[in-house]
Scaffold this motif. Structure first.
Motif, PDB file in Angstrom:
ATOM      1  N   GLU A 192      42.451  30.139  41.731  1.00  0.00           N
ATOM      2  CA  GLU A 192      43.397  30.057  42.844  1.00  0.00           C
ATOM      3  C   GLU A 192      43.542  28.587  43.248  1.00  0.00           C
ATOM      4  O   GLU A 192      42.571  27.939  43.664  1.00  0.00           O
ATOM      5  CB  GLU A 192      42.904  30.884  44.020  1.00  0.00           C
TER       6      GLU A 192
ATOM      7  N   ASP B 226      42.874  38.189  49.850  1.00  0.00           N
ATOM      8  CA  ASP B 226      41.588  37.616  49.460  1.00  0.00           C
ATOM      9  C   ASP B 226      41.457  37.864  47.960  1.00  0.00           C
ATOM     10  O   ASP B 226      41.064  38.948  47.520  1.00  0.00           O
ATOM     11  CB  ASP B 226      40.451  38.291  50.230  1.00  0.00           C
ATOM     12  N   HIS B 227      41.801  36.868  47.149  1.00  0.00           N
ATOM     13  CA  HIS B 227      41.849  37.075  45.706  1.00  0.00           C
ATOM     14  C   HIS B 227      40.469  37.260  45.091  1.00  0.00           C
ATOM     15  O   HIS B 227      40.327  37.956  44.075  1.00  0.00           O
ATOM     16  CB  HIS B 227      42.580  35.912  45.041  1.00  0.00           C
ATOM     17  N   GLU B 228      39.452  36.675  45.690  1.00  0.00           N
ATOM     18  CA  GLU B 228      38.100  36.869  45.175  1.00  0.00           C
ATOM     19  C   GLU B 228      37.667  38.324  45.369  1.00  0.00           C
ATOM     20  O   GLU B 228      37.113  38.951  44.455  1.00  0.00           O
ATOM     21  CB  GLU B 228      37.120  35.922  45.865  1.00  0.00           C
TER      22      GLU B 228
ATOM     23  N   LYS C 209      36.981  41.558  42.470  1.00  0.00           N
ATOM     24  CA  LYS C 209      35.823  42.445  42.469  1.00  0.00           C
ATOM     25  C   LYS C 209      36.256  43.905  42.537  1.00  0.00           C
ATOM     26  O   LYS C 209      35.645  44.779  41.910  1.00  0.00           O
ATOM     27  CB  LYS C 209      34.904  42.104  43.644  1.00  0.00           C
TER      28      LYS C 209
ATOM     29  N   GLN D 277      35.580  36.028  36.546  1.00  0.00           N
ATOM     30  CA  GLN D 277      35.123  34.967  37.444  1.00  0.00           C
ATOM     31  C   GLN D 277      36.282  34.457  38.294  1.00  0.00           C
ATOM     32  O   GLN D 277      37.428  34.368  37.824  1.00  0.00           O
ATOM     33  CB  GLN D 277      34.520  33.808  36.653  1.00  0.00           C
ATOM     34  N   TYR D 278      35.974  34.105  39.524  1.00  0.00           N
ATOM     35  CA  TYR D 278      36.962  33.568  40.465  1.00  0.00           C
ATOM     36  C   TYR D 278      36.621  32.119  40.784  1.00  0.00           C
ATOM     37  O   TYR D 278      35.446  31.756  40.953  1.00  0.00           O
ATOM     38  CB  TYR D 278      36.954  34.397  41.753  1.00  0.00           C
ATOM     39  N   HIS D 279      37.642  31.272  40.822  1.00  0.00           N
ATOM     40  CA  HIS D 279      37.469  29.861  41.175  1.00  0.00           C
ATOM     41  C   HIS D 279      38.515  29.489  42.235  1.00  0.00           C
ATOM     42  O   HIS D 279      39.716  29.730  42.034  1.00  0.00           O
ATOM     43  CB  HIS D 279      37.664  28.951  39.959  1.00  0.00           C
ATOM     44  N   ALA D 280      38.084  28.909  43.322  1.00  0.00           N
ATOM     45  CA  ALA D 280      39.004  28.393  44.341  1.00  0.00           C
ATOM     46  C   ALA D 280      39.081  26.879  44.202  1.00  0.00           C
ATOM     47  O   ALA D 280      38.057  26.196  44.167  1.00  0.00           O
ATOM     48  CB  ALA D 280      38.520  28.769  45.741  1.00  0.00           C
TER      49      ALA D 280
END
Length: 611
Positions: free
Chosen positions: A587, A521-523, A527, A560-563
């Motif tokens: 990702e 789970d890269h998000e 964190k 920040q995470y972006h899928a």
């Protein structure tokens, strides 16, 4: 300490600063901490890595940026990177990364904090040793991947010799563009060295070309050029490594000749230059028939900085260009067909060859193959785009992603789908650079190396850093994202989610379990790597720790995470939703089994070679 002397450790630091070194990568250990204390007080930035392997990858990335831009654009920067580890356990952990720098011709100084001379002479059974009283074993291991090695314990009573050894290793490391090893015992740090020795210039370059022999070489080249109609220039890795980028560009400009680059030479010269015809991939370049017709139809190859490795030549090796029609330019020699001119280096020679070629510039055929980033047709994408055509395919991604790059950006790619896919992406401007470990190919390299690339790009005033890696490779060095966040760096990390080791599947075992990975789970990972509210140490040390941490943690921005699962989602991200500040982890979900055409061709060649 007399007024006209300074401690050996400060002498070493002063030499590094003379070379423009601003940053040193390290993991502390008890045999290196004394030196790190002195470095910390000197103003040299100490970057603490998660482990020594990552530190060596970061140093490799740092060296790549400064090697390219210093030579091409006159930036005042370091000519080498510096890594510091402790004896034994630390240095061996870093050795794989050092070997990669040796393989790919990068100047990385490896400073190893060693036990004191007294302990070494007693053959003491210390921690971090093999328990045999031999303190030379690890340096002997490193000597195979170092162009110069110095164990300063051997010169304990001779301050002049200690300084000479430091200078020798630094000069050789920079001059040969390969790692150097410096074993620094804890009890020699404060040995007084004559300050006047710092005024001696370091011998950083190869010896000048012999005039008579260079003239003979030029006459041979002139004769070769006069006998052909369609010469072409091929740019390879050592053009960058040995500071001949400016000279190679002058040759292209003065001659009017078209040029191509190898994978390791990609972006050495500007890819928006009108004479750039593309990346030459030999038999793996399906879909680039016009380019290959032009290259294979040439009657003379001016091959600058050649490094004939398998992934760099599509496993064609010497057949990549016909030796009977090839003039090779290297840092310390030139070969005209079967004539060898040892000691005739390209940096001095190329401007004279440029003048020679300028005389017949008007007769050259203009280049009509300047590449552009063009999206493929639905048919060209095939099944990889899914039934509705909205799945992000390899063929589509690498053409579309080119729009996000700006002048001065630094692009680093993991060996695999990323490095092969980006070969088809035309990069903007003369400062944009492509970095990839094409020859050594150590999995996980790119993410950790991004840290070094980002520091160097910041010091040189370059653009944003983009790292492209696969979900499998990412798992090896992902923890170094925490270091990037800690130091306020803001790269974009593009993680391709294709369910495992795709490059290995293309070579062998597409359905084998050994090419599978555990999904992350890269998000949630992002964190976990940034926890500003995490509890500190208990008791009275809490405030001290907070202040110490604040010393090197500045301008930290929440990552920040972006899928991204569809083309529309990626288009929206590229068109303005990608954050400008702080680390961005993107990702990209892609189909397992999809790969760039160049990778498919290379995988087939590698599989046959292995068999």
């Amino acid at each position: 300490m007399a007024a006209d002397t300074l401690p050996l450790a400060e002498y070493l630091i002063a030499r590094l600063q003379q070379l423009g070194v601003k940053t040193m990568f390290q993991v502390p250990g008890d045999f290196s901490m004394g030196f790190l204390d002195i470095c910390d007080d000197s103003g040299l930035r100490l970057v603490g890595n998660c482990n020594e392997l990552n530190a060596s990858y970061a140093a490799d990335g740092y060296a790549r940026v400064l090697q390219q831009d210093t030579s091409a654009h006159g930036h005042e920067g370091a000519r080498l990177a510096v890594l510091c580890t402790t004896f034994g356990v630390g240095e061996l952990s870093a050795l794989n990364g050092i070997a990669g720098s040796y393989s790919e011709r990068l100047p990385v100084l490896h400073i190893v904090g060693m036990p004191g001379v007294a302990s070494q002479e007693k053959h003491a059974i210390l921690h971090h040793t093999l328990g045999d009283g031999n303190f030379d074993t690890f340096a002997e291991m490193s000597s195979h991947v170092s162009c110069a090695t110095a164990l300063l314990a051997r010169h304990k009573g001779d301050p002049q010799k200690l300084a000479d050894e430091v200078d020798r290793v630094l000069s050789t490391c920079v001059g040969e563009a390969r790692p150097g090893y410096l074993g620094l015992p804890t009890d020699l740090l404060h040995v007084p060295v004559d300050k006047a020795l710092l005024e001696r210039p370091l011998a950083l370059a190869h010896a000048s070309n012999d005039a008579a022999r260079e003239q003979a070489c030029l006459e041979a080249i002139s004769k070769a050029v006069a006998a052909v109609k369609e010469p072409i220039v091929v740019i390879d890795a050592c053009t960058i490594r040995h500071g001949a980028v400016r000279e190679a560009l002058q040759l292209v400009d003065d001659s009017g000749l078209s040029f191509v680059a190898t994978p390791m030479g990609k972006s050495a010269l500007p890819e928006d230059h009108p004479s750039f015809a593309g990346i030459y991939l030999g038999p793996n370049g399906k879909g680039h028939e016009k380019l290959h017709k032009k290259v294979e139809g040439a009657d003379l190859y001016l091959f600058i900085g050649a490094l004939r490795s398998d992934f760099n030549t599509a496993s064609s090796f010497t057949e990549f260009t016909r030796q009977a029609d090839t003039i090779e330019f290297h840092s310390d020699r030139t070969q005209v067909f079967d004539q060898h001119f040892d000691g005739i280096g390209m940096k001095e020679l190329l401007p004279k060859v440029a003048a020679l070629l300028a005389e017949s510039k008007k007769d050259r055929t203009p280049n009509e193959l300047h590449p552009r980033n063009e999206l493929p047709s639905r048919e060209a994408e095939g099944e990889a785009a899914g039934p509705n055509g909205d799945v992000i395919s390899q063929a589509w991604l690498w053409q579309r992603i080119g729009s996000v790059f700006e002048e001065g950006d630094q692009i680093i790619a993991e060996t695999g789908t990323s490095s092969f896919g980006l070969l088809d992406t035309t990069l903007p401007g003369g400062l944009t650079r492509f970095h990839s470990q094409v020859l050594w190919g150590s999995i996980g390299y790119a993410t950790a190396a991004t840290l070094g690339v980002a520091f160097a790009a910041s010091e040189e005033g370059l653009g944003r850093v983009h790292c492209f890696t696969g979900d499998g490779s990412f798992q090896l060095t992902a923890q170094e994202l925490s270091t990037m966040i800690r130091y306020g760096l803001a790269p974009v990390v593009w993680a391709l989610r294709n369910d495992g080791y795709e490059i290995e599947r293309q070579i062998q075992g597409p359905e084998r379990s050994y090419n599978n990975i555990s999904p992350w789970d890269h998000e949630a990972l992002l964190k976990a790597l940034y926890a500003p509210s995490a509890p500190s140490s208990a008791g009275g040390a809490e405030e001290a720790e907070r202040k110490s941490h604040a010393k090197d943690v500045k301008n930290v921005t929440m990552p920040q995470y972006h899928a991204v699962r569809t083309k529309d989602e990626l288009n929206a991200l590229l068109d303005g939703k990608l954050g400008k500040e702080g680390l961005q982890l993107v990702e990209i979900f892609m189909r397992r089994g999809d790969a760039p055409q160049a990778l498919i061709g290379q995988a087939e060649a590698t599989s046959k070679l292995n068999a």
